[in-house]
Design a protein around this motif. Structure first.
Motif, mmCIF file in Angstrom:
data_model
loop_
_atom_site.group_PDB
_atom_site.id
_atom_site.type_symbol
_atom_site.label_atom_id
_atom_site.label_comp_id
_atom_site.label_asym_id
_atom_site.label_seq_id
_atom_site.Cartn_x
_atom_site.Cartn_y
_atom_site.Cartn_z
ATOM 1 N N ASP A 6 0.821 -1.220 0.000
ATOM 2 C CA ASP A 6 0.000 0.000 0.000
ATOM 3 C C ASP A 6 0.844 1.255 0.000
ATOM 4 N N LEU A 7 1.897 1.234 0.800
ATOM 5 C CA LEU A 7 2.652 2.471 1.025
ATOM 6 C C LEU A 7 3.811 2.620 0.050
ATOM 7 N N LYS A 8 4.100 1.530 -0.696
ATOM 8 C CA LYS A 8 5.096 1.563 -1.767
ATOM 9 C C LYS A 8 6.491 1.974 -1.291
ATOM 10 N N LYS A 9 6.779 1.613 -0.050
ATOM 11 C CA LYS A 9 8.145 1.810 0.453
ATOM 12 C C LYS A 9 8.558 0.504 1.101
ATOM 13 N N ASP A 10 9.870 0.320 1.328
ATOM 14 C CA ASP A 10 10.272 -0.963 1.890
ATOM 15 C C ASP A 10 10.065 -0.989 3.405
ATOM 16 N N ILE A 65 -3.101 4.206 5.114
ATOM 17 C CA ILE A 65 -2.535 4.940 3.977
ATOM 18 C C ILE A 65 -2.639 6.442 4.238
ATOM 19 N N ARG A 66 -3.803 6.857 4.719
ATOM 20 C CA ARG A 66 -4.008 8.270 5.024
ATOM 21 C C ARG A 66 -2.985 8.752 6.060
ATOM 22 N N ASN A 67 -2.786 7.950 7.106
ATOM 23 C CA ASN A 67 -1.877 8.376 8.169
ATOM 24 C C ASN A 67 -0.418 8.412 7.711
ATOM 25 N N GLN A 112 -11.510 -4.310 6.668
ATOM 26 C CA GLN A 112 -10.134 -4.349 6.147
ATOM 27 C C GLN A 112 -9.857 -3.144 5.266
ATOM 28 N N SER A 113 -10.775 -2.868 4.337
ATOM 29 C CA SER A 113 -10.545 -1.751 3.413
ATOM 30 C C SER A 113 -10.458 -0.441 4.173
ATOM 31 N N LEU A 114 -11.315 -0.268 5.175
ATOM 32 C CA LEU A 114 -11.290 0.994 5.906
ATOM 33 C C LEU A 114 -9.974 1.126 6.688
ATOM 34 N N ALA A 115 -9.613 0.054 7.392
ATOM 35 C CA ALA A 115 -8.375 0.096 8.185
ATOM 36 C C ALA A 115 -7.183 0.394 7.280
ATOM 37 N N GLN A 116 -7.211 -0.194 6.090
ATOM 38 C CA GLN A 116 -6.147 0.021 5.109
ATOM 39 C C GLN A 116 -6.109 1.491 4.670
ATOM 40 N N GLN A 117 -7.273 2.064 4.411
ATOM 41 C CA GLN A 117 -7.307 3.470 3.982
ATOM 42 C C GLN A 117 -6.866 4.406 5.108
#
Ligand SMILES: Nc1ncnc2c1ncn2[C@@H]1O[C@H](COP(=O)(O)OP(=O)(O)O)[C@@H](O)[C@H]1O
Ligand SMILES: [Mg+2]
Length: 365
Positions: A19-23, A350-352, A342-347
């Motif tokens: 999701d965050l596209k970093k390692d 990502i937001r944070n 899951q989707s909400l927790a993921q968003q």
């Protein structure tokens, strides 16, 4: 072969958080590496307990270590969740990591039903969750959770009155409905309702929470404004049905949160009553309110699509009988809300990780 913590970190720095596209190493997600001969054990700190990518991340880590340091290595990973928060420091709700406003344009689209079952979905995934029912026109949490006869009590703590929330299914909740019994319902006047909301936010013993869901009144109201002026809000979830009139109103809600002076990120859209499914024919789907209305609305307005919930009789029954549908363990419903959680927790994660902290709205809007 002998290797060190540095070798493990080097291998893990090739694993990307999808999701965050970093390692993982850059994101500080790897902790407590222990090496014992050909065994290595470490923790991966996930930002949400309901992480849909947990198994993928676990496999990617094992693969990376085998690739860099040899297949013989025994890899043990403890996946741990620590929900992130970017609410800026505030004396109010200081132990609440994320305040999530659940809003809709129209009433009756299932905002409260989604709030209740989403809260349960998040709780089942291991999160600490609270619900603040701020719908002054129709507070429904007491009935939906079967606690309409209960009254939150007040204790004195350090010379201040503290409201103790009602707890059901592991969820702490407080509702405008607890204040005024249904039989002598007097319509809330705006300023009184606003004051009650501030008290529920500031004077309730919420304790530590990962997510506090706020069930807002439909449309855009003074309650919305009071909320964003009282606490920094992590983000908003918009609930709609696929119907055109519901979507038109949902757009106004989106516009309100996106107004520069308010600036609350939209975490996502939930399409409720996406289709009707009869219990005896679960594979039949009838798109009575139109097909994909919510999904297309989300795409057009650049809002993450959190998921769709079918129109099912037992969801309505659960709400009316005080046992939210998720609690009744019907696989289709449980799955739909688990996925939504899951989707909400993921968003939220990502937001944070990607956006600035939300600020309390100070200007008069
Ligand atoms: N997915 C669904 N399937 C069946 N009934 C639903 C569903 N979502 C909501 N309902 C029912 O629709 C009515 C309105 O839902 P509610 O959550 O109270 O809406 P809102 O809070 O937006 O006004 C309630 O009776 C509820 O039980
Ligand atoms: Mg409601």
């Amino acid at each position: 072969m002998h290797f060190t913590e540095q070798d493990i970190l080097k291998a893990l720095s090739t694993v990307e958080e999808p999701d965050l596209k970093k390692d993982l190493v850059t994101l500080n997600m790897v902790r407590d590496i222990r090496i014992n001969g050909t065994q290595v054990r470490f923790q991966v700190i996930l930002t949400t307990p309901a992480c849909p990518l947990k198994e993928k991340i676990r496999q990617d880590c094992t693969r990376a270590i085998h690739k860099h340091l040899g297949n013989a290595l025994l890899v043990e990973i403890d996946m741990i969740a620590e929900v992130t928060s970017t609410r800026s420091n505030t004396p109010i709700l200081s132990q609440v990591k994320n305040v999530i406003a659940v809003a809709s344009g129209k009433g009756g689209v299932g905002k409260s039903t989604i709030t209740a079952n989403l809260a349960l979905g998040l709780t089942k995934a291991g999160a600490k969750v609270g619900i603040l029912d701020a719908d002054i026109f129709g507070p429904s949490m007491p009935i939906m959770f079967g606690v309409e006869k209960e009254k939150p009590y007040v204790v004195e703590s350090n010379g201040k009155n503290l409201i103790i929330p009602i707890e059901k299914y592991g969820i702490k909740m407080i509702s405008m409905g607890f204040l005024a019994p249904a039989e002598n319902a007097v319509p809330w006047r705006g300023p009184v309702a606003g004051k009650a909301l501030v008290q529920f936010l500031a004077d309730t013993d919420w304790g530590e929470l990962d997510y506090l869901l706020i069930d807002l009144p439909p449309g855009t109201s003074d309650i919305h404004i009071t909320l964003v002026q009282t606490v920094p809000v992590t983000g908003a979830v918009i609930v709609t049905t696929p119907q055109k009139v519901a979507l038109a109103d949902a757009l106004k809600g989106v516009a309100m949160f996106r107004q520069p002076s308010i600036n609350v990120p939209i975490l996502g859209l939930v399409e409720n009553m996406a289709y009707f499914t009869p219990a005896e024919l679960p594979n039949n789907k009838y798109y009575i309110f139109g097909q994909n209305g919510g999904r297309n609305f989300a795409t057009n307005n650049v809002i993450p699509f959190l998921g769709e919930i079918p129109l099912v009789q037992s969801i309505r029954e659960g709400g009316d009988n005080g046992v939210p549908a998720v609690e009744k363990s019907e696989p289709i419903i449980e799955q739909a809300f688990a996925q939504l959680a899951q989707s909400l927790a993921q968003q939220v994660a990502i937001r944070n990780a990607t956006l600035e902290k939300t600020q309390k709205v100070n200007v008069k809007v």
